[in-house]
Enzyme design. Sequence first.
Site, PDB file in Angstrom:
ATOM      1  N   GLN A 107       0.817  -1.212   0.000  1.00 42.13           N
ATOM      2  CA  GLN A 107       0.000   0.000   0.000  1.00 42.13           C
ATOM      3  C   GLN A 107       0.849   1.259   0.000  1.00 42.13           C
ATOM      4  O   GLN A 107       0.318   2.367   0.071  1.00 42.13           O
ATOM      5  CB  GLN A 107      -0.917  -0.002   1.237  1.00 42.13           C
ATOM      6  N   HIS A 169      -0.816  -0.151   5.797  1.00 42.12           N
ATOM      7  CA  HIS A 169      -1.409   0.653   6.874  1.00 42.12           C
ATOM      8  C   HIS A 169      -0.603   1.922   7.141  1.00 42.12           C
ATOM      9  O   HIS A 169      -0.119   2.157   8.252  1.00 42.12           O
ATOM     10  CB  HIS A 169      -1.553  -0.181   8.155  1.00 42.12           C
ATOM     11  N   GLU A 274     -15.145   2.191  10.173  1.00 39.09           N
ATOM     12  CA  GLU A 274     -15.780   3.214  10.982  1.00 39.09           C
ATOM     13  C   GLU A 274     -15.747   4.582  10.320  1.00 39.09           C
ATOM     14  O   GLU A 274     -14.826   4.895   9.567  1.00 39.09           O
ATOM     15  CB  GLU A 274     -15.065   3.356  12.336  1.00 39.09           C
ATOM     16  N   TYR A 284     -10.111   6.575  20.058  1.00 40.01           N
ATOM     17  CA  TYR A 284     -11.127   5.907  19.248  1.00 40.01           C
ATOM     18  C   TYR A 284     -11.029   4.381  19.306  1.00 40.01           C
ATOM     19  O   TYR A 284     -11.699   3.697  18.547  1.00 40.01           O
ATOM     20  CB  TYR A 284     -11.094   6.467  17.822  1.00 40.01           C
ATOM     21  N   TYR A 295      -9.468 -12.706  10.654  1.00 44.30           N
ATOM     22  CA  TYR A 295      -9.914 -13.578   9.559  1.00 44.30           C
ATOM     23  C   TYR A 295      -9.989 -15.040   9.965  1.00 44.30           C
ATOM     24  O   TYR A 295     -10.588 -15.859   9.261  1.00 44.30           O
ATOM     25  CB  TYR A 295      -9.026 -13.387   8.328  1.00 44.30           C
TER      26      TYR A 295
END
Length: 403
Positions: A107, A169, A274, A284, A295
């Site tokens: 990513q 991430h 979210e 949070y 998973y």
Amino acid sequence: MKNFSGAELMIFPNNFIRVFHLFVFLLTLTHIAFATVAQAEPASGKKFSAYQVSEVATGLSFPWSLAFLPDDALLVTERTGQLRKVVAGEVSTPIGGLPDDIYVKGQGGLLDVVLHPDYAQNGWIYLSYASGTDQNNALKVMRAKLSGLKLLEQQVLFTVTPTKNTPVHYGGRMAFLPDNSLLITSGDGFDFREQAQLKSSLLGKIIRIMDDGSVPLDNPFVESGEELTSAVDHENKSIQYIYSLGHRNPQGILYDPQRQQIFAHEHGPAGGDEVNIIKAGYNYGWPVITQGLDYSGARISPFTEYPGMQQPWVDWTPSIAPSGMVMYRGEMFANAQGDLLATSLKFKQVYWLQLEGDRVLTQTTLFSEIGERLRDIRVHPDGSLYLLTDAADGKILRVTALK
């Protein structure tokens, strides 16, 4: 078992695919039912204006973000490490002057692009990108000025610490606040999710810096009156840059000046995506509380709520893999005025969250006929919507109202 979302598995090594396919099989009926209901126009909701979708540009390599320049040109980042200018549908050659340490893997790559609120006066362009190597990589934020097809006056303003050894991430979205401070989303690095709760780490946080990279003195964890100026050498100052904590992988963030609120969304694991209203100093919850599962089917945490941690404002279970997000403020699509629009990688559509004050009245989906993973959404000054498709042959699409 690692806990990548479905969208993340599409670009991560194949040894996770078998587990992902098993999980998708078990949830197939749930997914189908969810998508069918979401695409139906709710009886109590507003109807979106009739529209048409046209191509603005094609041939982009995994476009990630775009910005509108004052001369009607576009700046577009490609995750594979290029920045391009688009003029009247023509895509430029790569713009020169980008850092030579952009880390393109998983990513990682070149991510967000935003203009300074006073761009017309100062010319500053802000870019986020993954930097480093397989063993030591991190999210960085830089700024520069554009002259022709070259970046000048480059300045690295911020580096997330600690470095990590995973290519996923990163977060990487940015948004300016009215005082010209900059919010930066930082992901948990996947293997380091516990650090989302540590104030000594900048992983799993929303970060706030001033436009020159310095620490805002009113950040929630800065001691009153402390003078801080350098953002490049901040190894021992992490806590002072933190605006909020307990995030997994925030992929959308915006400030709405009319509501005077910050909205952000993030990827959960298997479920638990979210949307939150972000407040300074708030926690949070990730990974202490989550609606999502690993998973393997196991719970990541025994808690879905915990003292001092915020419940999600909106929960998406099963996951939709949200990407970009805007608050619609424009005249072209009047029924969407003041509502949230979020792109989905997984379900290849836009989620329309119809709001009343701080409350979501209903959700529906738009533009599913495009049939491609959608990476970002932006509102043009004329009120039209611009979408980026997430593909090796990516596109810029424009959505306009039919007259």
